[in-house]
Scaffold this motif. Structure first.
Motif, PDB file in Angstrom:
ATOM      1  N   PRO A 191      41.500 152.428 -33.431  1.00 31.63           N
ATOM      2  CA  PRO A 191      41.398 153.493 -32.439  1.00 31.63           C
ATOM      3  C   PRO A 191      41.872 153.048 -31.054  1.00 31.63           C
ATOM      4  O   PRO A 191      42.453 153.837 -30.312  1.00 31.63           O
ATOM      5  N   ILE A 192      41.639 151.774 -30.708  1.00 28.45           N
ATOM      6  CA  ILE A 192      42.062 151.310 -29.379  1.00 28.45           C
ATOM      7  C   ILE A 192      43.556 151.038 -29.349  1.00 28.45           C
ATOM      8  O   ILE A 192      44.277 151.574 -28.515  1.00 28.45           O
ATOM      9  N   PHE A 193      44.039 150.206 -30.295  1.00 33.60           N
ATOM     10  CA  PHE A 193      45.420 149.720 -30.182  1.00 33.60           C
ATOM     11  C   PHE A 193      46.436 150.649 -30.834  1.00 33.60           C
ATOM     12  O   PHE A 193      47.580 150.708 -30.399  1.00 33.60           O
ATOM     13  N   VAL A 194      46.040 151.365 -31.869  1.00 32.36           N
ATOM     14  CA  VAL A 194      47.008 152.247 -32.531  1.00 32.36           C
ATOM     15  C   VAL A 194      46.946 153.652 -31.948  1.00 32.36           C
ATOM     16  O   VAL A 194      47.955 154.225 -31.552  1.00 32.36           O
ATOM     17  N   ASP A 195      45.706 154.197 -31.851  1.00 30.52           N
ATOM     18  CA  ASP A 195      45.580 155.568 -31.338  1.00 30.52           C
ATOM     19  C   ASP A 195      45.501 155.618 -29.821  1.00 30.52           C
ATOM     20  O   ASP A 195      45.543 156.698 -29.234  1.00 30.52           O
ATOM     21  N   GLY A 196      45.301 154.460 -29.198  1.00 35.34           N
ATOM     22  CA  GLY A 196      45.235 154.430 -27.738  1.00 35.34           C
ATOM     23  C   GLY A 196      43.978 155.052 -27.157  1.00 35.34           C
ATOM     24  O   GLY A 196      43.963 155.493 -26.011  1.00 35.34           O
ATOM     25  N   ASN A 197      42.898 155.089 -27.943  1.00 39.53           N
ATOM     26  CA  ASN A 197      41.648 155.654 -27.440  1.00 39.53           C
ATOM     27  C   ASN A 197      40.808 154.534 -26.826  1.00 39.53           C
ATOM     28  O   ASN A 197      40.120 153.800 -27.514  1.00 39.53           O
ATOM     29  N   LEU A 198      40.893 154.403 -25.494  1.00 36.59           N
ATOM     30  CA  LEU A 198      40.280 153.246 -24.840  1.00 36.59           C
ATOM     31  C   LEU A 198      38.760 153.297 -24.823  1.00 36.59           C
ATOM     32  O   LEU A 198      38.113 152.290 -24.583  1.00 36.59           O
ATOM     33  N   THR A 199      38.176 154.487 -25.084  1.00 34.65           N
ATOM     34  CA  THR A 199      36.707 154.562 -25.057  1.00 34.65           C
ATOM     35  C   THR A 199      36.078 153.665 -26.109  1.00 34.65           C
ATOM     36  O   THR A 199      34.928 153.285 -25.993  1.00 34.65           O
ATOM     37  N   PHE A 200      36.839 153.302 -27.143  1.00 29.53           N
ATOM     38  CA  PHE A 200      36.279 152.458 -28.195  1.00 29.53           C
ATOM     39  C   PHE A 200      36.034 151.026 -27.737  1.00 29.53           C
ATOM     40  O   PHE A 200      35.446 150.229 -28.462  1.00 29.53           O
ATOM     41  N   ILE A 201      36.504 150.704 -26.525  1.00 26.66           N
ATOM     42  CA  ILE A 201      36.219 149.370 -25.995  1.00 26.66           C
ATOM     43  C   ILE A 201      34.715 149.202 -25.787  1.00 26.66           C
ATOM     44  O   ILE A 201      34.157 148.125 -26.009  1.00 26.66           O
ATOM     45  N   VAL A 202      34.039 150.285 -25.391  1.00 24.70           N
ATOM     46  CA  VAL A 202      32.587 150.200 -25.130  1.00 24.70           C
ATOM     47  C   VAL A 202      31.816 149.762 -26.384  1.00 24.70           C
ATOM     48  O   VAL A 202      31.077 148.777 -26.330  1.00 24.70           O
ATOM     49  N   PRO A 203      31.968 150.445 -27.525  1.00 24.50           N
ATOM     50  CA  PRO A 203      31.239 149.960 -28.709  1.00 24.50           C
ATOM     51  C   PRO A 203      31.613 148.545 -29.115  1.00 24.50           C
ATOM     52  O   PRO A 203      30.761 147.804 -29.616  1.00 24.50           O
ATOM     53  N   VAL A 204      32.868 148.155 -28.890  1.00 23.66           N
ATOM     54  CA  VAL A 204      33.251 146.791 -29.268  1.00 23.66           C
ATOM     55  C   VAL A 204      32.500 145.784 -28.401  1.00 23.66           C
ATOM     56  O   VAL A 204      31.975 144.778 -28.895  1.00 23.66           O
TER      57      VAL A 204
END
Lengths: 239, 268, 229, 254
Positions: free
Chosen positions: D60-73
């Motif tokens: 989701p972060i690197f392929v879809d570009g959805n940066l919000t997934f950085i928080v759960p990581v």
């Protein structure tokens, strides 16, 4: 419906009712003392469920009690886990039990062991521990699948006191036939109420009881209604 | 005692002894249902078991698939367990496929990764499972062109080892689209399915390796073939022997218990 | 387990998190107010975050195992030689699985050379099918022996209670042995009846009871989770 | 014939017997199988869960570009705080999130799926006009109610009430007996297939379990004989060691 359960519970709390006992709970303490005397360890495993499984969480509550008493009686506690997150929680529980008694130094990392997420690798590991370390008591309480009988029969073969508990009806028969004491189904959840012997906790058990009475009444009413061809209650419940 | 059990199982396996298997109503119901499906109906087979229960469910998958291939039916293979797709391929390697060809009469669509896909398939297969296990685009397969949505299926059978697969199919496929459902179950979970069979929600239940053996003998009665295809029939003698051994042990144990109790009473 | 103990500030904070998320998920499927925020979508998005968060813990188990067994080896504990084997198996399997299993990191051979994948595939297949699957199945098969010895020991007519257990168990065992049906077809019918009626009744009793216990237990945990108590 | 598959069959036979030897007693062969199994399973699980982490969190972060997934990581990485001394309790933060979610879902689903479904399923006619089905239905309804009554805690199980709960307990025991009995079938199926493997029976699903074909499988008994020879030698040495230790201890005794 929840309101109805609450309402029945309210009435019941007012009239202080006598409770039946859950056999075997009072012997936990005895067993742990015995283990300390024999200089053998006390084994505990919460099964293969994860933190999303209610049975596992109920088992952890029981572990809290067991750990406290192991520290108290100087019995060596040994915990084996299958889920990494459950491992973290149990480590915390056991460490805290020692910390509370002011004996943090006696806690060592190999008391709480992570075995494997894979069902039968976990079973093999637990079977190995039971045969090699020969604990005096085996608590296996929580969410178990086919591995239950492997653990239970190995423990039985080593003549270990066994205390089991689960709500999984597929595995309950194997607990019943191999354990000295078994918490059947709901007893796993009410056990803590008894162990904490404070009256408030016991009165809280009234909630589920009210639910059971309600369920019985509903089943009776529904069955009678449908006997006369009226399925309104079923329709209401399925809303 | 362990050694006796091992012996009781090994001897029949070595000698390939065989025994007539009585047919239970649940197995017959499933057989008759498949036998009476109208020609050119679509059937879905779902492989929902892990390799550890291959002994129980793989023989069932073999005999049922063989039966389906002997009738003029179209069949799609799916799996709710990620061990499923190779197991379906193994079944296809075992059976006699007759003159059916891949893509036209059957296809292996592979693993269904999540509930959303399972719910979506009845309305559009190609959208939710874009490629089959061979890497072909599903939309291009003749069978999918003929049946673009799984709601056109007449029947789905799940070979299920933890009851979650059956509940999903009952909920999402039967509940919403009225597709007939049957289950091939392990012996442990089968008792829990009896209420569904009794209420008519399931057209049939195969119980463990015994269900497979019964099905195999039904196939043999009608088509005079396939005996031994799944290996289930040859296990029946060993199965009977081990069951009889357990009963004998229990009877013996009780006799010993009563005798010892009587003598100890006398001593008092 | 007593609830009168004071929570620390840290525990209070965590409890607020547990309560709000728990409360949200307990009711979200019941409320659907048209025209307002789509709660269903919010809950799905939140679930995707929580799942992602949990997957980040992928190495916890391996770190634990490595710590324990490296420790065993260092201190030359009784089973240290087996610990060496365990560690070797663990990392060999991890590497080959990342290259060649269905969970391979680079199945299209974009970074890892195709020759490496071709070399690793048979090794992974050997480790997985020839070793892992076989140990798994055999450990499972131990249950056949254990169930026999459990039956021998437990099925004794000591009291009325154990006689009922014995009778139900034996009748079902008899009913599913093909040979017993040949002796008297009634065995199969009895087995089916026991499974369909008394068995279903007992299961429902246990399940309804357990469901209520779980419900009350879970609600209580929303208000107080006993960390290390 | 494929030589690798042939070796695979023999390795499989050895492993099978190593595990089965546990029934005799705990021994180095079983221990070897146990430890290597735990290792292999953990290695495989690491790859599988890493793949899951990539699919669910990194893609989701690197392929879809959805940066919000950085928080759960970042939150998820706090799980590793437990391995540090100073910040060990930080792992409780992500765990609380997971606990809150699972408790909520449990509260919602347990009521709908277990309570409501099971209760409504038991609302069946107590009289159907047919003696047999009437009897069956009465057993089902009465059995459910009675076995439920066994779990009621706020009343001592005495008198008439005690009679009810006792019958309830009988229903529970009959259920457990029935489940026990029906499980026997499945467990026997599994050991039968293991035996088929050991004797190289063509009925064993060689292909489905990735063990080559029945041609290689036919040579399995050679592996059995080889293992029995090795195990026999081990037992002989153990016994010799045991008896020499015995004589040694006798010798030291006055």
């Amino acid at each position: 419906m929840l309101v109805a359960i609450y309402w029945v519970a309210k009435i019941a709390v007012k009239r202080k009712l006598k409770t039946r006992s859950i056999p075997g709970l009072e012997r936990i303490d005895e067993w742990i003392k015995e283990a300390a005397k024999l200089n053998r360890s006390v084994f505990f495993t919460p099964g293969t469920g994860g933190i999303t499984t209610p049975d596992t969480l109920a088992a952890l509550a029981l572990l809290g009690y067991v750990a406290k008493h192991c520290v108290e009686h100087n019995a060596r506690l040994l915990v084996a886990n299958s889920d990494p997150q459950v491992q973290q929680l149990t480590e915390d529980l056991v460490k805290n039990a020692y910390a509370k008694a002011g004996r943090e130094k006696e806690y060592s990392t190999d008391m709480v062991r992570y075995v494997s997420t894979r069902q039968f690798a976990y079973a093999a590991g637990v079977m190995g521990i039971l045969r090699r370390e020969k604990p005096a008591v085996n608590f296996f309480v929580g969410d178990f699948q086919a591995e239950a009988l492997q653990i239970a029969e190995t423990g039985r073969g080593e003549a270990i006191y066994q205390f089991g508990g689960t709500t999984n009806t597929d595995q309950l028969p194997f607990f019943m036939t191999t354990c000295d004491q078994t918490l059947i189904g709901e007893e796993l959840y009410t056990a803590q109420g008894y162990l904490s012997s404070d009256p408030e906790a016991i009165s809280r058990l009234i909630g589920p009881d009210a639910g059971k009475i309600l369920a019985i009444l509903l089943i009776l009413a529904g069955a009678l209604l449908i006997t006369f061809g009226n399925s309104i209650l079923i329709a209401l419940m399925e809303l | 005692m362990y050694l006796i059990l091992l012996l009781v199982i090994t001897v029949p396996v070595l000698t390939h002894a065989s025994i007539a298997v009585p047919i239970t109503p649940m197995t017959r119901a499933l057989y008759d249902f498949i036998q009476n499906l109208p020609p050119n109906s679509l059937v879905v087979e779902s492989f929902d078991y892990a390799t550890s229960v291959v002994p129980e469910l793989h023989p069932q998958a073999i005999v049922v698939t063989q039966h389906i291939f002997m009738r003029p039916l179209k069949v799609l293979f799916v799996a709710l367990d990620n061990n499923g797709p190779p197991l379906a391929d193994a079944v296809l390697d075992t059976i006699n496929k007759g003159n059916k060809s891949y893509g036209v009469d059957y296809a292996n669509l592979g693993y269904i990764p999540n509930t959303a896909t399972l719910i979506g398939m009845p309305s559009n297969i190609a959208q939710f499972l874009p490629v089959d296990t061979h890497g072909n685009p599903t939309a291009g397969l003749p069978i999918i062109k003929e049946f673009p949505a799984a709601k056109d299926a007449a029947f789905v059978i799940t070979f299920d080892d933890d009851s979650s697969a059956l509940y999903s199919y009952l909920q999402y496929w039967q509940g919403s689209f009225n597709i007939a459902v049957a289950v091939g179950a392990t012996a442990t979970i089968a008792p829990g399915f009896m209420p569904f069979y009794n209420s008519g929600q399931l057209v049939g239940v195969l119980i463990s390796i015994r269900g497979a053996a019964e099905y195999e003998s039904l196939l043999n009665q009608q088509y005079h073939c396939c005996l031994g295809i799944s290996g289930a029939s040859s296990a029946m003698v060993a199965l009977s022997a081990s069951h009889v051994l357990i009963v004998a042990m229990v009877v013996f144990g009780n006799a010993a218990y009563f005798i010892s109790r009587r003598t100890s009473k006398r001593e008092k | 387990m007593s609830s009168d103990k004071k929570m620390t500030r840290e525990e209070l904070g965590l409890q607020i998190i547990i309560f709000s998320l728990g409360f949200f998920y307990a009711i979200v499927y019941y409320i659907a107010v048209p025209g307002t925020v789509n709660l269903q979508a919010v809950s799905d998005q939140l679930l995707a975050y929580i799942t992602a968060m949990l997957t980040a813990a992928f190495a916890i188990g391996v770190i634990n195992l490595t710590r324990v067994h490296v420790n065993n080896i260092k201190r030359k504990r009784a089973t240290w030689k087996y610990s060496v084997i365990l560690i070797i198996c663990l990392y060999a399997m991890a590497i080959f699985s990342m290259i060649a299993s269905p969970y391979a990191l680079d199945p299209q051979a974009a970074v890892i050379p195709a020759s490496v994948i071709a070399f690793s595939t048979p090794i992974w297949e050997f480790l997985y099918y020839k070793i892992l699957v076989n140990i798994n199945s055999t450990i499972f098969s131990l249950l056949a022996f254990f169930i026999a010895s459990a039956a021998y020991r437990a099925f004794k007519a000591r009291s009325l209670e154990s006689t009922i257990l014995l009778a139900a168990g034996l009748l079902v065992v008899l009913g599913q042995a093909p040979i017993a049906d040949l002796v008297w077809p009634g065995f199969g019918a009895i087995r089916d009846w026991i499974l369909a009626f008394p068995n279903t009744a007992g299961q429902r009793g246990i399940l309804i009871g357990a469901a209520l216990g779980i419900l009350v237990f879970s609600v209580r945990r929303l208000f107080r989770y006993p960390w290390g108590d | 014939m494929n030589p690798i598959d042939l070796i695979g069959v023999w390795v499989g036979v050895f492993i099978t017997l190593m595990v089965l030897s546990f029934l005799y007693k705990e021994n180095p062969f079983f221990r070897l199988a146990e430890y290597s199994f735990i290792g292999l399973a953990a290695g495989y699980a690491l790859a599988a869960s890493l793949r899951l982490f990539i699919n669910q969190a990194l893609n989701p972060i690197f392929v879809d570009g959805n940066l919000t997934f950085i928080v759960p990581v970042i939150l998820g990485s706090l799980f590793y705080a437990q391995f540090t001394k100073k910040y060990s309790s930080l792992y409780r933060l992500p765990l609380s999130l997971a606990l809150g979610y699972s408790l909520g879902v449990t509260i919602w689903s347990i009521f709908a799926t277990f309570f409501v479904k099971q209760v409504t399923a038991t609302m069946i006619p107590l009289f159907t006009g047919n003696a047999l089905t009437t009897f069956d239905n009465v057993i089902l309804v009465a059995g459910t109610i009675l076995s439920l009554s066994y779990f009621i805690l706020h009343r001592e199980q005495k008198g008439v009430w005690g009679g009810f709960t006792k019958i309830g307990k009988y229903f529970i025991l009959a259920t457990l007996g029935a489940v026990f009995g029906s499980t026997v079938l499945g467990r026997m199926a599994i050991i039968i297939q293991r035996v088929q493997f050991l004797v190289g029976d063509p009925a064993f699903p060689w292909r489905a379990l990735g063990m080559g074909t029945a041609t290689e499988g036919a040579y399995a008994p050679i592996g059995v004989v080889a293992f029995l020879a090795v195990f026999g030698y081990y037992m002989y040495r153990e016994r010799k060691k045991g008896s020499s230790a015995e004589t040694a201890s006798k010798a030291t005794k006055p």
